[in-house]
Design an enzyme around this catalytic site. Structure first.
Site, PDB file in Angstrom:
ATOM      1  N   LYS A  22     -10.503   7.061   4.619  1.00 19.85           N
ATOM      2  CA  LYS A  22      -9.387   7.018   3.657  1.00 19.85           C
ATOM      3  C   LYS A  22      -9.825   6.317   2.367  1.00 19.85           C
ATOM      4  O   LYS A  22      -9.604   6.811   1.271  1.00 19.85           O
ATOM      5  CB  LYS A  22      -8.210   6.256   4.264  1.00 19.85           C
ATOM      6  N   ASN A  23     -10.486   5.174   2.515  1.00 23.94           N
ATOM      7  CA  ASN A  23     -10.797   4.360   1.340  1.00 23.94           C
ATOM      8  C   ASN A  23     -12.003   4.871   0.558  1.00 23.94           C
ATOM      9  O   ASN A  23     -12.346   4.289  -0.479  1.00 23.94           O
ATOM     10  CB  ASN A  23     -10.988   2.899   1.740  1.00 23.94           C
ATOM     11  N   CYS A 114       0.649  -0.989   0.961  1.00 17.59           N
ATOM     12  CA  CYS A 114       1.023  -1.880   2.068  1.00 17.59           C
ATOM     13  C   CYS A 114       1.359  -3.269   1.534  1.00 17.59           C
ATOM     14  O   CYS A 114       0.692  -3.804   0.669  1.00 17.59           O
ATOM     15  CB  CYS A 114      -0.130  -1.985   3.063  1.00 17.59           C
ATOM     16  N   ARG A 119      -0.167  -8.337  -4.552  1.00 15.60           N
ATOM     17  CA  ARG A 119      -1.242  -7.383  -4.831  1.00 15.60           C
ATOM     18  C   ARG A 119      -1.231  -7.096  -6.319  1.00 15.60           C
ATOM     19  O   ARG A 119      -0.886  -6.034  -6.785  1.00 15.60           O
ATOM     20  CB  ARG A 119      -1.067  -6.116  -3.992  1.00 15.60           C
ATOM     21  N   ARG A 396      -0.647   6.782   7.325  1.00 14.91           N
ATOM     22  CA  ARG A 396      -1.267   6.701   6.001  1.00 14.91           C
ATOM     23  C   ARG A 396      -2.784   6.668   6.127  1.00 14.91           C
ATOM     24  O   ARG A 396      -3.493   7.110   5.231  1.00 14.91           O
ATOM     25  CB  ARG A 396      -0.810   5.417   5.281  1.00 14.91           C
TER      26      ARG A 396
HETATM   27  C1  EPZ Z   1      -9.034  -1.944  -1.029  1.00  9.38           C
HETATM   28  O1  EPZ Z   1      -7.821  -2.408  -1.582  1.00  9.38           O
HETATM   29  C2  EPZ Z   1      -8.653  -1.135   0.200  1.00  9.38           C
HETATM   30  N1  EPZ Z   1      -7.811  -0.006  -0.186  1.00  9.38           N
HETATM   31  C3  EPZ Z   1      -7.887  -2.021   1.186  1.00  9.38           C
HETATM   32  O2  EPZ Z   1      -7.620  -1.252   2.347  1.00  9.38           O
HETATM   33  C4  EPZ Z   1      -8.794  -3.199   1.571  1.00  9.38           C
HETATM   34  O3  EPZ Z   1      -8.074  -4.069   2.429  1.00  9.38           O
HETATM   35  C5  EPZ Z   1      -9.215  -3.957   0.303  1.00  9.38           C
HETATM   36  O4  EPZ Z   1      -9.857  -3.045  -0.622  1.00  9.38           O
HETATM   37  C6  EPZ Z   1     -10.178  -5.081   0.613  1.00  9.38           C
HETATM   38  O5  EPZ Z   1     -11.300  -4.572   1.279  1.00  9.38           O
HETATM   39  C7  EPZ Z   1      -8.405   1.097  -0.714  1.00  9.38           C
HETATM   40  O6  EPZ Z   1      -9.606   1.160  -0.876  1.00  9.38           O
HETATM   41  C8  EPZ Z   1      -7.496   2.225  -1.073  1.00  9.38           C
HETATM   42  P1  EPZ Z   1      -9.076  -5.585  -3.545  1.00  9.38           P
HETATM   43  P2  EPZ Z   1      -7.796  -3.102  -3.049  1.00  9.38           P
HETATM   44  O7  EPZ Z   1      -8.814  -5.342  -4.971  1.00  9.38           O
HETATM   45  O8  EPZ Z   1      -8.842  -2.503  -3.888  1.00  9.38           O
HETATM   46  C9  EPZ Z   1      -7.000  -9.429  -5.324  1.00  9.38           C
HETATM   47  C10 EPZ Z   1      -6.340  -0.452   4.139  1.00  9.38           C
HETATM   48  O9  EPZ Z   1      -5.739  -0.992   5.076  1.00  9.38           O
HETATM   49  N2  EPZ Z   1      -6.788  -8.728  -6.594  1.00  9.38           N
HETATM   50  O10 EPZ Z   1     -10.489  -5.565  -3.035  1.00  9.38           O
HETATM   51  O11 EPZ Z   1      -6.402  -3.104  -3.527  1.00  9.38           O
HETATM   52  C11 EPZ Z   1      -6.161  -8.858  -4.192  1.00  9.38           C
HETATM   53  O12 EPZ Z   1      -4.840  -9.354  -4.232  1.00  9.38           O
HETATM   54  C12 EPZ Z   1      -6.251  -1.036   2.746  1.00  9.38           C
HETATM   55  O13 EPZ Z   1      -7.075   0.570   4.238  1.00  9.38           O
HETATM   56  C13 EPZ Z   1      -6.252  -9.430  -7.666  1.00  9.38           C
HETATM   57  O14 EPZ Z   1      -5.948 -10.610  -7.560  1.00  9.38           O
HETATM   58  O15 EPZ Z   1      -8.207  -4.596  -2.669  1.00  9.38           O
HETATM   59  C14 EPZ Z   1      -6.914  -9.321  -2.967  1.00  9.38           C
HETATM   60  O16 EPZ Z   1      -6.534 -10.648  -2.671  1.00  9.38           O
HETATM   61  C15 EPZ Z   1      -5.403  -2.295   2.719  1.00  9.38           C
HETATM   62  N3  EPZ Z   1      -6.058  -8.782  -8.846  1.00  9.38           N
HETATM   63  C16 EPZ Z   1      -8.371  -9.305  -3.438  1.00  9.38           C
HETATM   64  O17 EPZ Z   1      -8.340  -9.217  -4.863  1.00  9.38           O
HETATM   65  C17 EPZ Z   1      -6.375  -7.463  -9.020  1.00  9.38           C
HETATM   66  O18 EPZ Z   1      -6.179  -6.914 -10.117  1.00  9.38           O
HETATM   67  C18 EPZ Z   1      -9.182  -8.123  -2.927  1.00  9.38           C
HETATM   68  O19 EPZ Z   1      -8.394  -6.982  -3.132  1.00  9.38           O
HETATM   69  C19 EPZ Z   1      -6.921  -6.758  -7.914  1.00  9.38           C
HETATM   70  C20 EPZ Z   1      -7.126  -7.409  -6.717  1.00  9.38           C
END
Ligand code: EPZ
Length: 415
Positions: A22-23, A114, A119, A396
């Protein structure tokens, strides 16, 4: 919302075919406005994929699907994603980079996804500004414009998967070179970069913390295969471990499963790795893993935290799980406790799990995708019947979960 009804107690055995990730497919789909046409194979049939296809068709990218193959033809792209579409999932934010690059502008309502705590998209917005975009974020809509994006050096304060992907999508055809320091290293990012490089991009360093993107003037059509879903594979391995079963996990990339295999070996499972298959055989009752801490790839993934918590609920001994990525990834702990687990949730990021002999079936709620997967695992090893509500969360990110689980002896049906 629908539900799963699970009768626990079966020892799972047999073969599970793993689907495309998915990711990985979501950022590849978000790249399609950059290409006149493309084809993508090994696409999983998931609601997030269907929602992304709806976005693409809504903005002018014609999509045809044939089994697990998607073909695209890009017409005049409309750089506006309606709230009704962007609110359904987090990855809609990835269209910021590709629409800015393809059209010089983008308008996207704040993304959904989710509920894992805060986020924010602040780093996405910061990155687009660094690349030369003007951004307005009034009334919950992100409006950007940039005559031509310009390469920049960006040091990410957090190793964000999505921000790394958005910068890559925005800078592939920008003027000059972009460097991402402290980039995320997930295999799904490499799948996107390999795809773009096959289309003529000039990206190096993906899979490391420093990625260099030299902007090119155009990208040409090509095809790409989506990598296997390492999170789905981990989920089924944990199902085997939780039910004292033995499974052949097929169509995996074993290089992406190192930390999962290492973790599950600590519980007493026998794990053998072949070319594209992992064999796992569980003991009657697994040992607990004293300390588990989530972190960006290649360390233990946050997307397997709920599932490993379900497993530790019936392990011999105590396990302390630390969630370092999301502030709100804990609701499954409360649901597991409804099934007789002994989980103490401290500060929403630390979970102390003391294994019990057996969980007991109950009526529980999935609050997010991986939390729902954790409750299915718990239901499969519990005594009696478990009802998991809000099954749509699971759909999803998991392709055909009911048939895959039934094919290995699990008693589950969808209502
Ligand atoms: C990706 O989400 C994945 N989703 C998530 O999978 C996964 O849990 C996550 O990466 C971490 O590995 C997809 O790829 C579609 P991040 P993403 O930006 O990109 C903070 C699943 O279950 N952050 O790496 O949204 C954020 O809050 C899903 O398959 C900011 O603060 O995650 C988090 O604490 C859930 N500001 C950290 O960074 C921003 O602008 C890492 O999140 C962006 C992120």
């Amino acid at each position: 919302m629908g539900k799963y009804v699970i009768t626990g107690g079966s020892r799972l055995s047999g073969e599970v075919p793993i689907s495309g990730a998915k990711n990985a497919v979501l950022p590849v789909l978000a790249a399609l406005p950059l290409l006149k046409e493309a084809s993508i194979c090994n696409v999983p049939f998931l609601s997030d994929v269907a929602n992304t296809i709806e976005i693409l068709e809504n903005i002018g990218v014609k999509i045809t699907t044939e089994g697990s193959v998607i073909r695209s033809e890009t017409g005049i792209v409309r750089p506006v994603i309606d709230n009704s579409l962007s609110c359904k999932m987090r990855s809609s934010v990835l269209f910021l980079g590709s629409l800015l690059s393809a059209c010089g502008e983008a308008e996207i309502s704040y993304p959904g996804g989710c509920a894992l705590g805060a986020r924010p998209v602040d780093m996405h917005i910061w990155a687009m500004k660094m690349l030369g975009a003007k951004i307005n974020t009034d009334d919950n809509v992100i409006r950007c414009e940039a005559k031509r994006l310009k390469g920049a050096n960006l040091h990410l304060p957090i190793q964000s998967v999505g921000v790394t992907e958005n910068i890559i999508l925005a800078s592939a055809m920008a003027e000059g070179t972009t460097i991402i320091d402290n980039a995320a290293r997930e295999p799904e990012i490499c799948n996107l970069c390999d795809f773009l490089n096959m289309c003529g991009a000039d990206i190096t360093g993906h899979g490391t913390k420093r990625i260099k993107i030299k902007g090119v003037s155009e990208l040409h059509p090509c095809s790409v295969a989506i990598i296997p879903d390492r999170i789905e594979a981990a989920t089924y391995m944990i199902m085997a471990a939780a039910t004292g079963g033995e499974l052949f996990i097929k169509n995996v990339n074993t290089d992406h499963m190192r930390v999962i295999c290492a973790m599950l070996r600590k519980t007493g499972c026998i794990i053998k790795e072949y070319n594209k298959t992992i064999y796992i055989e569980a003991p009657q009752r697994i040992y607990s893993i004293p300390y588990i801490s989530t972190a960006p790839y290649p360390y233990f993934p946050t997307d397997v935290q709920p599932q490993i918590m379900a497993l530790m609920s019936t392990a011999q001994g105590q396990s302390v799980i630390k969630e370092n990525i999301f502030s709100g990834r804990y609701k499954h702990g409360d649901e597991l406790n409804k099934m007789g687990a002994d989980i103490t949730i401290k500060d929403n990021r630390t979970f102390i799990t003391t294994g019990v002999r057996s969980l007991v079936g109950a009526n529980v709620n999935a609050w997010d995708l991986r939390g729902g997967a954790a409750l299915i695992i718990a239901g499969l090893c519990a005594e009696g019947i478990t009802v998991v509500n809000n099954k749509e969360y699971v759909e999803r990110g998991y392709e055909s979960p009911v048939s895959k689980i039934r094919n290995i002896g699990g008693k589950i049906r969808a209502l």
